[in-house]
Motif scaffolding. Structure first.
Motif, PDB file in Angstrom:
ATOM      1  N   LYS A  65       0.833  -1.212   0.000  1.00 18.12           N
ATOM      2  CA  LYS A  65       0.000   0.000   0.000  1.00 18.12           C
ATOM      3  C   LYS A  65       0.859   1.250   0.000  1.00 18.12           C
ATOM      4  O   LYS A  65       0.598   2.180  -0.767  1.00 18.12           O
ATOM      5  CB  LYS A  65      -0.929  -0.007   1.211  1.00 18.12           C
ATOM      6  N   ASP A  66       1.873   1.279   0.857  1.00 21.51           N
ATOM      7  CA  ASP A  66       2.764   2.445   0.918  1.00 21.51           C
ATOM      8  C   ASP A  66       3.434   2.691  -0.427  1.00 21.51           C
ATOM      9  O   ASP A  66       3.539   3.833  -0.881  1.00 21.51           O
ATOM     10  CB  ASP A  66       3.826   2.260   2.002  1.00 21.51           C
ATOM     11  N   GLU A  67       3.880   1.633  -1.083  1.00 25.33           N
ATOM     12  CA  GLU A  67       4.550   1.763  -2.377  1.00 25.33           C
ATOM     13  C   GLU A  67       3.595   2.257  -3.453  1.00 25.33           C
ATOM     14  O   GLU A  67       3.929   3.120  -4.262  1.00 25.33           O
ATOM     15  CB  GLU A  67       5.173   0.418  -2.779  1.00 25.33           C
ATOM     16  N   ILE A  68       2.375   1.721  -3.466  1.00 25.93           N
ATOM     17  CA  ILE A  68       1.382   2.156  -4.448  1.00 25.93           C
ATOM     18  C   ILE A  68       1.052   3.629  -4.253  1.00 25.93           C
ATOM     19  O   ILE A  68       0.973   4.390  -5.224  1.00 25.93           O
ATOM     20  CB  ILE A  68       0.109   1.290  -4.366  1.00 25.93           C
ATOM     21  N   ILE A  69       0.878   4.044  -3.023  1.00 23.79           N
ATOM     22  CA  ILE A  69       0.561   5.449  -2.732  1.00 23.79           C
ATOM     23  C   ILE A  69       1.721   6.351  -3.148  1.00 23.79           C
ATOM     24  O   ILE A  69       1.522   7.369  -3.812  1.00 23.79           O
ATOM     25  CB  ILE A  69       0.183   5.625  -1.247  1.00 23.79           C
ATOM     26  N   ARG A  70       2.943   5.960  -2.801  1.00 20.59           N
ATOM     27  CA  ARG A  70       4.115   6.759  -3.162  1.00 20.59           C
ATOM     28  C   ARG A  70       4.245   6.872  -4.680  1.00 20.59           C
ATOM     29  O   ARG A  70       4.418   7.969  -5.230  1.00 20.59           O
ATOM     30  CB  ARG A  70       5.382   6.131  -2.570  1.00 20.59           C
ATOM     31  N   LEU A  71       4.126   5.745  -5.370  1.00 27.47           N
ATOM     32  CA  LEU A  71       4.243   5.758  -6.831  1.00 27.47           C
ATOM     33  C   LEU A  71       3.113   6.549  -7.483  1.00 27.47           C
ATOM     34  O   LEU A  71       3.339   7.264  -8.457  1.00 27.47           O
ATOM     35  CB  LEU A  71       4.240   4.329  -7.374  1.00 27.47           C
ATOM     36  N   SER A  72       1.912   6.425  -6.961  1.00 22.51           N
ATOM     37  CA  SER A  72       0.769   7.142  -7.533  1.00 22.51           C
ATOM     38  C   SER A  72       0.956   8.645  -7.428  1.00 22.51           C
ATOM     39  O   SER A  72       0.682   9.378  -8.386  1.00 22.51           O
ATOM     40  CB  SER A  72      -0.528   6.713  -6.835  1.00 22.51           C
ATOM     41  N   GLU A  73       1.421   9.108  -6.292  1.00 18.87           N
ATOM     42  CA  GLU A  73       1.692  10.550  -6.147  1.00 18.87           C
ATOM     43  C   GLU A  73       2.782  10.990  -7.112  1.00 18.87           C
ATOM     44  O   GLU A  73       2.691  12.055  -7.724  1.00 18.87           O
ATOM     45  CB  GLU A  73       2.069  10.862  -4.703  1.00 18.87           C
ATOM     46  N   TRP A  74       3.808  10.173  -7.270  1.00 18.53           N
ATOM     47  CA  TRP A  74       4.909  10.473  -8.176  1.00 18.53           C
ATOM     48  C   TRP A  74       4.408  10.549  -9.616  1.00 18.53           C
ATOM     49  O   TRP A  74       4.773  11.453 -10.372  1.00 18.53           O
ATOM     50  CB  TRP A  74       5.970   9.388  -8.000  1.00 18.53           C
ATOM     51  N   LEU A  75       3.528   9.609 -10.008  1.00 27.14           N
ATOM     52  CA  LEU A  75       2.966   9.620 -11.355  1.00 27.14           C
ATOM     53  C   LEU A  75       2.113  10.860 -11.585  1.00 27.14           C
ATOM     54  O   LEU A  75       2.175  11.479 -12.649  1.00 27.14           O
ATOM     55  CB  LEU A  75       2.134   8.359 -11.601  1.00 27.14           C
ATOM     56  N   LEU A  76       1.304  11.222 -10.596  1.00 24.93           N
ATOM     57  CA  LEU A  76       0.446  12.404 -10.737  1.00 24.93           C
ATOM     58  C   LEU A  76       1.252  13.690 -10.850  1.00 24.93           C
ATOM     59  O   LEU A  76       0.740  14.706 -11.311  1.00 24.93           O
ATOM     60  CB  LEU A  76      -0.541  12.496  -9.573  1.00 24.93           C
ATOM     61  N   ASP A  77       2.508  13.639 -10.441  1.00 26.08           N
ATOM     62  CA  ASP A  77       3.389  14.800 -10.596  1.00 26.08           C
ATOM     63  C   ASP A  77       4.052  14.830 -11.970  1.00 26.08           C
ATOM     64  O   ASP A  77       4.948  15.630 -12.220  1.00 26.08           O
ATOM     65  CB  ASP A  77       4.461  14.806  -9.499  1.00 26.08           C
ATOM     66  N   LEU A 128      -9.729  16.627 -16.878  1.00 24.05           N
ATOM     67  CA  LEU A 128     -10.167  15.245 -16.796  1.00 24.05           C
ATOM     68  C   LEU A 128     -11.332  15.095 -15.816  1.00 24.05           C
ATOM     69  O   LEU A 128     -12.342  14.489 -16.134  1.00 24.05           O
ATOM     70  CB  LEU A 128      -9.000  14.357 -16.344  1.00 24.05           C
ATOM     71  N   LEU A 129     -11.178  15.660 -14.640  1.00 18.55           N
ATOM     72  CA  LEU A 129     -12.186  15.567 -13.579  1.00 18.55           C
ATOM     73  C   LEU A 129     -12.480  16.965 -13.040  1.00 18.55           C
ATOM     74  O   LEU A 129     -11.852  17.402 -12.082  1.00 18.55           O
ATOM     75  CB  LEU A 129     -11.682  14.681 -12.432  1.00 18.55           C
ATOM     76  N   PRO A 130     -13.420  17.671 -13.638  1.00 17.25           N
ATOM     77  CA  PRO A 130     -13.741  19.020 -13.145  1.00 17.25           C
ATOM     78  C   PRO A 130     -14.573  18.954 -11.855  1.00 17.25           C
ATOM     79  O   PRO A 130     -15.745  19.302 -11.824  1.00 17.25           O
ATOM     80  CB  PRO A 130     -14.523  19.625 -14.312  1.00 17.25           C
ATOM     81  N   ILE A 131     -13.930  18.486 -10.781  1.00 16.37           N
ATOM     82  CA  ILE A 131     -14.626  18.304  -9.506  1.00 16.37           C
ATOM     83  C   ILE A 131     -14.025  19.156  -8.393  1.00 16.37           C
ATOM     84  O   ILE A 131     -14.455  19.056  -7.244  1.00 16.37           O
ATOM     85  CB  ILE A 131     -14.626  16.822  -9.073  1.00 16.37           C
ATOM     86  N   ALA A 132     -13.045  19.982  -8.743  1.00 16.32           N
ATOM     87  CA  ALA A 132     -12.407  20.868  -7.765  1.00 16.32           C
ATOM     88  C   ALA A 132     -11.859  22.079  -8.509  1.00 16.32           C
ATOM     89  O   ALA A 132     -11.823  22.104  -9.738  1.00 16.32           O
ATOM     90  CB  ALA A 132     -11.296  20.131  -7.020  1.00 16.32           C
ATOM     91  N   SER A 133     -11.414  23.055  -7.752  1.00 17.18           N
ATOM     92  CA  SER A 133     -10.979  24.323  -8.344  1.00 17.18           C
ATOM     93  C   SER A 133      -9.599  24.273  -8.991  1.00 17.18           C
ATOM     94  O   SER A 133      -9.348  24.983  -9.952  1.00 17.18           O
ATOM     95  CB  SER A 133     -10.974  25.419  -7.275  1.00 17.18           C
ATOM     96  N   THR A 134      -8.708  23.461  -8.450  1.00 23.02           N
ATOM     97  CA  THR A 134      -7.335  23.437  -8.959  1.00 23.02           C
ATOM     98  C   THR A 134      -6.890  22.001  -9.244  1.00 23.02           C
ATOM     99  O   THR A 134      -7.440  21.052  -8.677  1.00 23.02           O
ATOM    100  CB  THR A 134      -6.350  24.048  -7.934  1.00 23.02           C
ATOM    101  N   PRO A 135      -5.871  21.847 -10.093  1.00 23.28           N
ATOM    102  CA  PRO A 135      -5.334  20.503 -10.336  1.00 23.28           C
ATOM    103  C   PRO A 135      -4.841  19.826  -9.051  1.00 23.28           C
ATOM    104  O   PRO A 135      -5.002  18.625  -8.888  1.00 23.28           O
ATOM    105  CB  PRO A 135      -4.176  20.744 -11.305  1.00 23.28           C
ATOM    106  N   ASN A 136      -4.260  20.600  -8.134  1.00 24.65           N
ATOM    107  CA  ASN A 136      -3.790  20.018  -6.873  1.00 24.65           C
ATOM    108  C   ASN A 136      -4.943  19.493  -6.033  1.00 24.65           C
ATOM    109  O   ASN A 136      -4.814  18.475  -5.357  1.00 24.65           O
ATOM    110  CB  ASN A 136      -2.964  21.024  -6.070  1.00 24.65           C
ATOM    111  N   GLU A 137      -6.080  20.177  -6.074  1.00 23.61           N
ATOM    112  CA  GLU A 137      -7.257  19.694  -5.344  1.00 23.61           C
ATOM    113  C   GLU A 137      -7.788  18.411  -5.984  1.00 23.61           C
ATOM    114  O   GLU A 137      -8.195  17.482  -5.285  1.00 23.61           O
ATOM    115  CB  GLU A 137      -8.342  20.761  -5.300  1.00 23.61           C
ATOM    116  N   VAL A 138      -7.776  18.348  -7.311  1.00 20.37           N
ATOM    117  CA  VAL A 138      -8.206  17.132  -8.005  1.00 20.37           C
ATOM    118  C   VAL A 138      -7.252  15.996  -7.646  1.00 20.37           C
ATOM    119  O   VAL A 138      -7.688  14.878  -7.337  1.00 20.37           O
ATOM    120  CB  VAL A 138      -8.276  17.331  -9.536  1.00 20.37           C
ATOM    121  N   LYS A 139      -5.950  16.269  -7.671  1.00 21.51           N
ATOM    122  CA  LYS A 139      -4.956  15.262  -7.284  1.00 21.51           C
ATOM    123  C   LYS A 139      -5.241  14.764  -5.871  1.00 21.51           C
ATOM    124  O   LYS A 139      -5.212  13.553  -5.620  1.00 21.51           O
ATOM    125  CB  LYS A 139      -3.547  15.853  -7.361  1.00 21.51           C
ATOM    126  N   GLY A 140      -5.551  15.680  -4.959  1.00 19.28           N
ATOM    127  CA  GLY A 140      -5.859  15.289  -3.589  1.00 19.28           C
ATOM    128  C   GLY A 140      -7.073  14.377  -3.513  1.00 19.28           C
ATOM    129  O   GLY A 140      -7.094  13.407  -2.747  1.00 19.28           O
TER     130      GLY A 140
END
Length: 171
Positions: A65-77, A128-140
């Motif tokens: 789980k930790d690895e998937i979360i770390r990699l997912s954040e890295w990919l989103l960057d 892609l997902l207009p569900i928040a005001s900023t890309p960082n909020e969508v990433k979150g």
């Protein structure tokens, strides 16, 4: 898994790329982050237990789980090296995006919106997902979905859950 199953999955994976390229056009498809293209291809072709197990062989569930979360954040960057780990994390992100899009009534026209969007690489997540005001909020929100449902994603990987979705390119 047998050889025929593996070949069918490879063909299905590559066909997702072909259809996406045909529908969105080469220029737009080229501008989309690699993790999204590969994640959607993994999701739609039915990424199986094989890659998941081989990538995380010998790791505890907590470490996985930790690895998937770390990699997912890295990919989103904006990163993607093409490793098997990247493909697994891309799949997990695509699954989380599917769940968010479905919940917000955005799945059925997701690819249509991408096709109609200009400058697709600029603020891709917000388009892609207009569900928040900023890309960082969508990433979150994507990462929150992944963290909260990672056990369900693992169940899907084990074949205990069906996505039951249809990919619609045409509105």
């Amino acid at each position: 898994r047998n050889n025929d199953d593996a070949i069918s999955r490879i063909i299905a994976h590559e066909m997702v790329h072909v259809v996406m390229n045909d529908y969105l056009g080469h220029d737009k498809t080229s501008a989309i982050p690699e993790w999204f293209k590969e994640g959607m291809s993994e999701l739609i072709h039915g990424a199986g237990q094989g890659r998941f197990d081989s990538v995380f062989l010998g790791k505890s569930n907590s470490d996985k789980k930790d690895e998937i979360i770390r990699l997912s954040e890295w990919l989103l960057d904006g990163n993607f090296d093409g490793t098997s780990e990247d493909y697994v994390a891309s799949f997990m992100l695509a699954w989380s995006i599917y769940r968010l899009a479905k919940r917000n009534n955005l799945w059925n026209n997701l690819f249509y919106r991408l096709r109609e969007t200009s400058n697709i690489s600029l603020n891709f997540l917000s388009k892609l997902l207009p569900i928040a005001s900023t890309p960082n909020e969508v990433k979150g929100l994507i990462m929150k979905e992944l963290r909260e449902n990672i056990l369900r994603i693992e169940d899907f990987q084990k074949g205990n859950e069906s996505l039951g979705f249809k990919l619609k390119f045409i509105k």
